[in-house]
Design an enzyme around this catalytic site. Structure first.
Site, short mmCIF file in Angstrom:
data_model
loop_
_atom_site.label_atom_id
_atom_site.label_comp_id
_atom_site.label_asym_id
_atom_site.label_seq_id
_atom_site.Cartn_x
_atom_site.Cartn_y
_atom_site.Cartn_z
N ARG A 31 -5.51 -2.41 5.00
CA ARG A 31 -5.71 -1.14 4.87
C ARG A 31 -7.48 -0.70 5.05
O ARG A 31 -8.29 -1.99 5.53
CB ARG A 31 -6.55 -1.11 2.97
CG ARG A 31 -4.53 -1.73 1.78
CD ARG A 31 -5.03 -1.61 0.87
NE ARG A 31 -4.30 -1.46 -0.07
CZ ARG A 31 -3.37 -3.20 -0.43
NH1 ARG A 31 -4.37 -4.27 -0.42
NH2 ARG A 31 -2.56 -3.20 -0.89
N HIS B 79 -4.13 4.70 9.10
CA HIS B 79 -2.79 3.84 7.93
C HIS B 79 -1.56 4.08 8.91
O HIS B 79 -0.26 3.32 8.50
CB HIS B 79 -2.69 5.40 6.86
CG HIS B 79 -1.70 5.01 5.64
ND1 HIS B 79 -2.42 4.04 5.04
CD2 HIS B 79 -0.58 5.61 4.79
CE1 HIS B 79 -1.04 3.64 3.65
NE2 HIS B 79 -0.52 4.74 3.39
N HIS C 146 1.20 -5.63 -0.68
CA HIS C 146 1.84 -4.98 -1.54
C HIS C 146 1.89 -5.81 -2.98
O HIS C 146 2.52 -7.25 -2.99
CB HIS C 146 2.62 -4.82 -1.70
CG HIS C 146 2.59 -3.60 -0.74
ND1 HIS C 146 3.65 -3.26 0.92
CD2 HIS C 146 1.89 -2.73 -0.29
CE1 HIS C 146 3.29 -2.10 1.21
NE2 HIS C 146 2.19 -2.31 0.97
N LYS D 162 -6.53 -5.27 -3.25
CA LYS D 162 -7.51 -4.43 -4.11
C LYS D 162 -7.36 -5.62 -5.35
O LYS D 162 -6.45 -6.35 -5.02
CB LYS D 162 -5.69 -4.31 -4.25
CG LYS D 162 -6.18 -2.56 -4.04
CD LYS D 162 -4.80 -2.03 -3.98
CE LYS D 162 -4.76 -0.48 -3.20
NZ LYS D 162 -3.31 0.40 -3.41
N TYR E 141 9.74 0.37 3.93
CA TYR E 141 10.23 0.05 4.83
C TYR E 141 11.66 -0.49 5.30
O TYR E 141 12.36 -0.41 6.37
CB TYR E 141 9.19 -1.23 5.45
CG TYR E 141 7.92 -0.33 5.63
CD1 TYR E 141 7.65 0.44 6.64
CD2 TYR E 141 7.26 -1.49 5.17
CE1 TYR E 141 6.29 0.50 6.50
CE2 TYR E 141 5.87 -0.38 4.26
CZ TYR E 141 5.47 0.52 5.93
OH TYR E 141 3.79 0.38 5.55
N ARG F 204 -1.18 0.82 10.53
CA ARG F 204 -0.78 0.03 8.77
C ARG F 204 0.79 0.23 9.19
O ARG F 204 1.73 -1.04 8.79
CB ARG F 204 -0.94 0.27 7.46
CG ARG F 204 -0.68 -0.57 6.50
CD ARG F 204 -2.12 -0.18 5.48
NE ARG F 204 -1.58 -0.99 4.08
CZ ARG F 204 -1.51 -1.83 3.68
NH1 ARG F 204 -1.60 -2.47 3.95
NH2 ARG F 204 -0.86 -1.79 2.22
#
Length: 317
Positions: A156, A256, A282, A180, A291, A259
């Site tokens: 990210r 982004h 993720h 995250k 995807y 990415r």
């Protein structure tokens, strides 16, 4: 028996105006949508006020067959829900036939991405500019390092710009990223990313040494910003400017999008979806499944290339 559907629609519209304060455009939209439903039902010899769930489901299916978008179908369903709730509240029906109808699923938009050739052009432009020894070379080397790291890891943009300076001290081809929820993940680096990072690090150290009174920053990409590291907005702006110089459309390129390109290109070349999930950070595989269109394209290509019948068809072409 007289069809009172139109009368009840007018009563419904009056209620929406008087009690709900619905705007004129909203009332016109409801009227148009309910008239369309009434016309459809009339062809089936069904009164609007007496329609069953199956009748209304057939109407929604007819919209899909005519090519109506899910959003348009959902709007018609919303109008029907309001109307039949009104009939129920007024005691004109003992049930709500829309209660078991599901809203049409809106297709999840595919992420913007870049082709391999476009990424190559962007990286080549950044590399050519980074080799220029003119003043400002550190910023040009920084851009090359940012791009190489981004395309090599798919991290990210917030993770990228806030990398610690100690990254320069590590050896090997792996990078530890804190994502995250402070979760850490290990990602591999490409040879070109390692090379760009070392070139940037050498010049950064040289410039830091030249300014002895300046305290060394703990960040890999230091900046005079509040956080102390390069703001992601600045990186995004500089990336678009680089895209222009590379002859690419700047509105289609962002950190982004890079990415997404990383993930799409890996899958297109045979990577497992769960591996890509880990690399992207993720927590849920469903997030990575956006995807899967790439996987579907690859599977179609594999079948067309390797299936015996497909090979025979090619021979007869």
């Amino acid at each position: 028996m007289v069809d009172l559907g139109r009368v009840h629609v007018e009563s419904f519209l009056e209620m929406m105006s008087a009690e709900r304060g619905a705007a004129a455009n909203t009332l016109q939209s409801y009227e148009h949508d309910l008239d369309d439903v009434r016309s459809f039902l009339k062809e089936r010899s069904v009164r609007l006020t007496e329609a069953a769930s199956a009748d209304l489901a057939a109407y929604l299916s007819s919209l899909a067959g005519k090519g109506f978008k899910p959003s348009s179908q959902a709007r018609r369903l919303a109008a029907m829900r309001q109307f039949y709730k009104f009939l129920y509240a007024e005691g004109l029906r003992t049930d709500d036939p829309t209660g078991i109808l599901d809203a049409p699923k809106k297709g999840r938009p595919l992420p913007k991405t870049m082709g391999v050739e476009e990424v190559g052009r962007l990286l080549s432009q950044a590399e050519a500019e980074a080799e220029d020894p003119a003043p400002g070379q550190l910023q040009r080397l920084r851009m090359l390092a940012l791009l190489e790291l981004l395309y090599a890891t798919g991290m990210r943009v917030s993770e990228l710009v806030s990398l610690p300076a100690r990254v320069l001290d590590q050896e090997g081809r792996f990078l530890m990223i804190r994502g995250k929820g402070n979760k850490e993940r290990l990602v591999p680096l490409s040879h070109s990313a390692i090379s760009a990072l070392k070139s940037y690090g050498r010049l950064l150290a040289a410039e830091n040494a030249a300014v002895k009174e300046q305290q060394e920053s703990p960040w890999l990409f230091p900046s005079a910003s509040k956080e102390g590291y390069l703001p992601r907005q600045v990186f995004a702006r500089d990336l678009k400017n680089l895209a222009i110089r590379a002859g690419l459309t700047p509105s289609l390129i962002s950190p982004h999008v890079m990415r997404h390109a990383f993930a799409s290109h890996l899958l297109a070349n045979g990577a497992d979806l769960r591996v890509v999930q880990e690399l992207l950070g993720h927590s849920d595989i469903s997030t990575t499944q956006i995807y899967t269109h790439v996987l579907e394209e690859r599977l179609q290509q594999l079948v067309q290339t390797h299936h015996p019948l497909a090979k025979q068809a090619k021979k007869h072409e």
